[in-house]
Design a protein around this motif. Sequence first.
Motif, PDB file in Angstrom:
ATOM      1  N   ASN A 112     -14.933  -2.492   2.594  1.00  0.00           N
ATOM      2  CA  ASN A 112     -14.082  -1.305   2.789  1.00  0.00           C
ATOM      3  C   ASN A 112     -13.046  -1.180   1.675  1.00  0.00           C
ATOM      4  OD1 ASN A 112     -15.350  -0.526   5.170  1.00  0.00           O
ATOM      5  ND2 ASN A 112     -14.009  -1.797   6.435  1.00  0.00           N
ATOM      6  N   ILE A 113     -12.515  -2.327   1.249  1.00  0.00           N
ATOM      7  CA  ILE A 113     -11.533  -2.330   0.164  1.00  0.00           C
ATOM      8  C   ILE A 113     -12.186  -1.887  -1.144  1.00  0.00           C
ATOM      9  CG2 ILE A 113     -10.058  -3.811  -1.260  1.00  0.00           C
ATOM     10  CD1 ILE A 113      -9.471  -5.459   1.257  1.00  0.00           C
ATOM     11  N   TYR A 114     -13.381  -2.399  -1.410  1.00  0.00           N
ATOM     12  CA  TYR A 114     -14.088  -2.010  -2.633  1.00  0.00           C
ATOM     13  C   TYR A 114     -14.348  -0.496  -2.642  1.00  0.00           C
ATOM     14  CZ  TYR A 114     -15.068  -7.048  -2.866  1.00  0.00           C
ATOM     15  OH  TYR A 114     -14.956  -8.409  -2.904  1.00  0.00           O
ATOM     16  N   LYS A 115     -14.719   0.051  -1.490  1.00  0.00           N
ATOM     17  CA  LYS A 115     -14.959   1.496  -1.396  1.00  0.00           C
ATOM     18  C   LYS A 115     -13.681   2.279  -1.686  1.00  0.00           C
ATOM     19  CE  LYS A 115     -18.813   1.329   1.894  1.00  0.00           C
ATOM     20  NZ  LYS A 115     -19.251   1.643   3.294  1.00  0.00           N
ATOM     21  N   LEU A 116     -12.551   1.763  -1.203  1.00  0.00           N
ATOM     22  CA  LEU A 116     -11.273   2.431  -1.451  1.00  0.00           C
ATOM     23  C   LEU A 116     -10.942   2.449  -2.936  1.00  0.00           C
ATOM     24  CD1 LEU A 116      -9.051   1.099   1.486  1.00  0.00           C
ATOM     25  CD2 LEU A 116      -9.691   3.478   1.058  1.00  0.00           C
ATOM     26  N   PHE A 117     -11.275   1.380  -3.639  1.00  0.00           N
ATOM     27  CA  PHE A 117     -11.038   1.349  -5.087  1.00  0.00           C
ATOM     28  C   PHE A 117     -11.802   2.475  -5.782  1.00  0.00           C
ATOM     29  CE2 PHE A 117      -9.841  -3.334  -4.926  1.00  0.00           C
ATOM     30  CZ  PHE A 117      -8.524  -3.098  -5.273  1.00  0.00           C
ATOM     31  N   ASN A 122      -5.576   8.010  -6.422  1.00  0.00           N
ATOM     32  CA  ASN A 122      -4.639   7.179  -7.187  1.00  0.00           C
ATOM     33  C   ASN A 122      -4.489   5.837  -6.486  1.00  0.00           C
ATOM     34  OD1 ASN A 122      -3.547   9.293  -9.152  1.00  0.00           O
ATOM     35  ND2 ASN A 122      -3.064  10.247  -7.179  1.00  0.00           N
ATOM     36  N   ILE A 123      -4.399   4.774  -7.261  1.00  0.00           N
ATOM     37  CA  ILE A 123      -4.171   3.443  -6.695  1.00  0.00           C
ATOM     38  C   ILE A 123      -2.833   2.926  -7.223  1.00  0.00           C
ATOM     39  CG2 ILE A 123      -5.067   1.117  -6.380  1.00  0.00           C
ATOM     40  CD1 ILE A 123      -7.827   2.163  -7.080  1.00  0.00           C
ATOM     41  N   PHE A 124      -1.938   2.589  -6.299  1.00  0.00           N
ATOM     42  CA  PHE A 124      -0.622   2.083  -6.659  1.00  0.00           C
ATOM     43  C   PHE A 124      -0.492   0.621  -6.215  1.00  0.00           C
ATOM     44  CE2 PHE A 124      -0.177   6.652  -5.904  1.00  0.00           C
ATOM     45  CZ  PHE A 124       0.465   7.073  -7.066  1.00  0.00           C
ATOM     46  N   ALA A 125       0.310  -0.140  -6.957  1.00  0.00           N
ATOM     47  CA  ALA A 125       0.539  -1.542  -6.598  1.00  0.00           C
ATOM     48  C   ALA A 125       2.010  -1.892  -6.789  1.00  0.00           C
ATOM     49  CB  ALA A 125      -0.338  -2.460  -7.441  1.00  0.00           C
ATOM     50  N   TYR A 126       2.555  -2.612  -5.822  1.00  0.00           N
ATOM     51  CA  TYR A 126       3.973  -3.000  -5.868  1.00  0.00           C
ATOM     52  C   TYR A 126       4.103  -4.485  -5.562  1.00  0.00           C
ATOM     53  CZ  TYR A 126       8.966  -3.118  -4.758  1.00  0.00           C
ATOM     54  OH  TYR A 126      10.307  -3.420  -4.729  1.00  0.00           O
ATOM     55  N   GLY A 127       4.812  -5.204  -6.420  1.00  0.00           N
ATOM     56  CA  GLY A 127       5.095  -6.612  -6.189  1.00  0.00           C
ATOM     57  C   GLY A 127       6.538  -6.789  -5.760  1.00  0.00           C
ATOM     58  N   THR A 128       6.775  -7.563  -4.708  1.00  0.00           N
ATOM     59  CA  THR A 128       8.133  -7.711  -4.187  1.00  0.00           C
ATOM     60  C   THR A 128       8.984  -8.655  -5.027  1.00  0.00           C
ATOM     61  OG1 THR A 128       7.422  -9.478  -2.693  1.00  0.00           O
ATOM     62  CG2 THR A 128       7.384  -7.226  -1.827  1.00  0.00           C
ATOM     63  N   ILE A 166       2.965  10.127  -2.413  1.00  0.00           N
ATOM     64  CA  ILE A 166       1.670   9.518  -2.110  1.00  0.00           C
ATOM     65  C   ILE A 166       0.988  10.231  -0.942  1.00  0.00           C
ATOM     66  CG2 ILE A 166       2.504   7.783  -0.445  1.00  0.00           C
ATOM     67  CD1 ILE A 166       0.671   5.752  -1.937  1.00  0.00           C
ATOM     68  N   THR A 167      -0.348  10.295  -0.973  1.00  0.00           N
ATOM     69  CA  THR A 167      -1.110  11.016   0.046  1.00  0.00           C
ATOM     70  C   THR A 167      -2.180  10.105   0.652  1.00  0.00           C
ATOM     71  OG1 THR A 167      -2.942  11.814  -1.334  1.00  0.00           O
ATOM     72  CG2 THR A 167      -0.849  13.049  -1.433  1.00  0.00           C
ATOM     73  N   PRO A 168      -2.813  10.541   1.755  1.00  0.00           N
ATOM     74  CA  PRO A 168      -3.888   9.747   2.368  1.00  0.00           C
ATOM     75  C   PRO A 168      -5.095   9.553   1.458  1.00  0.00           C
ATOM     76  CG  PRO A 168      -3.020  11.325   3.949  1.00  0.00           C
ATOM     77  CD  PRO A 168      -2.414  11.673   2.615  1.00  0.00           C
ATOM     78  N   ASN A 169      -5.169  10.311   0.382  1.00  0.00           N
ATOM     79  CA  ASN A 169      -6.267  10.145  -0.577  1.00  0.00           C
ATOM     80  C   ASN A 169      -5.984   9.045  -1.601  1.00  0.00           C
ATOM     81  OD1 ASN A 169      -7.835  12.283   0.483  1.00  0.00           O
ATOM     82  ND2 ASN A 169      -6.529  13.765  -0.588  1.00  0.00           N
ATOM     83  N   ASP A 170      -4.789   8.479  -1.528  1.00  0.00           N
ATOM     84  CA  ASP A 170      -4.394   7.414  -2.448  1.00  0.00           C
ATOM     85  C   ASP A 170      -4.512   6.055  -1.760  1.00  0.00           C
ATOM     86  OD1 ASP A 170      -3.720   9.326  -4.420  1.00  0.00           O
ATOM     87  OD2 ASP A 170      -1.762   9.635  -3.478  1.00  0.00           O
ATOM     88  N   LEU A 171      -4.160   5.002  -2.501  1.00  0.00           N
ATOM     89  CA  LEU A 171      -4.209   3.633  -1.987  1.00  0.00           C
ATOM     90  C   LEU A 171      -2.995   2.872  -2.487  1.00  0.00           C
ATOM     91  CD1 LEU A 171      -5.706   1.161  -0.689  1.00  0.00           C
ATOM     92  CD2 LEU A 171      -6.886   0.878  -2.883  1.00  0.00           C
ATOM     93  N   LEU A 172      -2.384   2.074  -1.605  1.00  0.00           N
ATOM     94  CA  LEU A 172      -1.232   1.251  -1.986  1.00  0.00           C
ATOM     95  C   LEU A 172      -1.536  -0.218  -1.734  1.00  0.00           C
ATOM     96  CD1 LEU A 172       1.774   0.931  -2.845  1.00  0.00           C
ATOM     97  CD2 LEU A 172       2.359   1.120  -0.402  1.00  0.00           C
ATOM     98  N   ILE A 173      -1.276  -1.038  -2.753  1.00  0.00           N
ATOM     99  CA  ILE A 173      -1.397  -2.500  -2.636  1.00  0.00           C
ATOM    100  C   ILE A 173       0.007  -3.084  -2.769  1.00  0.00           C
ATOM    101  CG2 ILE A 173      -2.418  -4.597  -3.601  1.00  0.00           C
ATOM    102  CD1 ILE A 173      -4.538  -2.761  -4.930  1.00  0.00           C
ATOM    103  N   VAL A 174       0.391  -3.955  -1.831  1.00  0.00           N
ATOM    104  CA  VAL A 174       1.702  -4.599  -1.898  1.00  0.00           C
ATOM    105  C   VAL A 174       1.504  -6.111  -1.878  1.00  0.00           C
ATOM    106  CG1 VAL A 174       3.992  -4.827  -0.870  1.00  0.00           C
ATOM    107  CG2 VAL A 174       2.749  -2.665  -0.648  1.00  0.00           C
ATOM    108  N   ALA A 175       1.972  -6.789  -2.922  1.00  0.00           N
ATOM    109  CA  ALA A 175       1.854  -8.242  -3.026  1.00  0.00           C
ATOM    110  C   ALA A 175       3.206  -8.888  -2.762  1.00  0.00           C
ATOM    111  CB  ALA A 175       1.340  -8.643  -4.408  1.00  0.00           C
ATOM    112  N   VAL A 196      -1.656   6.631   4.670  1.00  0.00           N
ATOM    113  CA  VAL A 196      -2.091   6.138   3.358  1.00  0.00           C
ATOM    114  C   VAL A 196      -2.713   4.754   3.531  1.00  0.00           C
ATOM    115  CG1 VAL A 196      -1.360   5.474   1.044  1.00  0.00           C
ATOM    116  CG2 VAL A 196      -0.268   7.416   2.178  1.00  0.00           C
ATOM    117  N   PRO A 197      -3.934   4.528   3.105  1.00  0.00           N
ATOM    118  CA  PRO A 197      -4.534   3.190   3.187  1.00  0.00           C
ATOM    119  C   PRO A 197      -3.669   2.166   2.438  1.00  0.00           C
ATOM    120  CG  PRO A 197      -6.176   4.826   2.592  1.00  0.00           C
ATOM    121  CD  PRO A 197      -4.849   5.508   2.495  1.00  0.00           C
ATOM    122  N   THR A 198      -3.395   1.054   3.084  1.00  0.00           N
ATOM    123  CA  THR A 198      -2.490   0.051   2.521  1.00  0.00           C
ATOM    124  C   THR A 198      -3.107  -1.337   2.615  1.00  0.00           C
ATOM    125  OG1 THR A 198      -0.637   1.398   3.320  1.00  0.00           O
ATOM    126  CG2 THR A 198      -0.127  -0.823   2.559  1.00  0.00           C
TER     127      THR A 198
END
Length: 259
Positions: A112-117, A122-128, A166-175, A196-198
């Motif tokens: 499922n994650i690969y499909k989201l990629f 748009n794919i966003f990523a945030y590191g804390t 950001i919209t539901p058509n995008d993806l957010l990754i948080v590390a 939004v898929p997270t």
Amino acid sequence: MNLEGLINKYYDQLNDNDLHIIGYISQNIELSKDKTVTEIAKYCNVSPSTIIRTTKKLGFSGYSEFRYFLKEEADRLKEIKVPNNQYFNSSVLLKDVQETIKLFDEDKSLENIYKLFLESKNIFAYGTGYGQNLMLKEFSRCLLNNSIYLNIIPSKTELELISQLITPNDLLIVASLSGKIESIDSLIKSIVVKKVPTISVTVFSRNDLAYLANYNLYYQVTNLNKISQLNNSSFCTLNLVLSLLYEGFTNYVNENQRH
């Protein structure tokens, strides 16, 4: 507080110039502790005033106070530095690596994650933290091999802006290391509410970030350093799980291209 602790504490206030300066200094503490602000500025290819502004963002009154801190930091590192490999417990790190691979192999949501990629606009990523952000940047560089562009969100300020756009058509990754997200909790919740898929990437534990995210990737960390309270293996296994994710995604793409 040590230098790494200060970086994490004030990370959201630091821009790319600040991180470049701090990155150089942290890798060259012994050299930097005796240098003037002009000399450090020359090494970093910035102005002395830029160096001073960076030190103030870390809570110092100016470069003089920061240089005094660096001398103490250099002495502290000498005290905890182990001169002989006999004290390095490689079995602990090996166990962390093995457990991280096991957690990844047992994850049932990877396809499922690969499909989201592939499907996300748009794919966003945030590191804390600083280290998490560095690992995401390396992951972003790898994804370019598959023509996937990962937008790295550099600070909380930009995350606030992205949360509005950001919209539901995008993806957010948080590390994150611990998954504790008090400072950005409301922002992540506002993004999740928008459907939004997270994806969370955290240590293997029950944590707030993993609870909010749609998908969870975990890595194993053992606290090795009782003096500094730092998780010395965290970046190793965080990098490992992102590398496994990249390799898995690449294999998924190649497999689907054959059909």
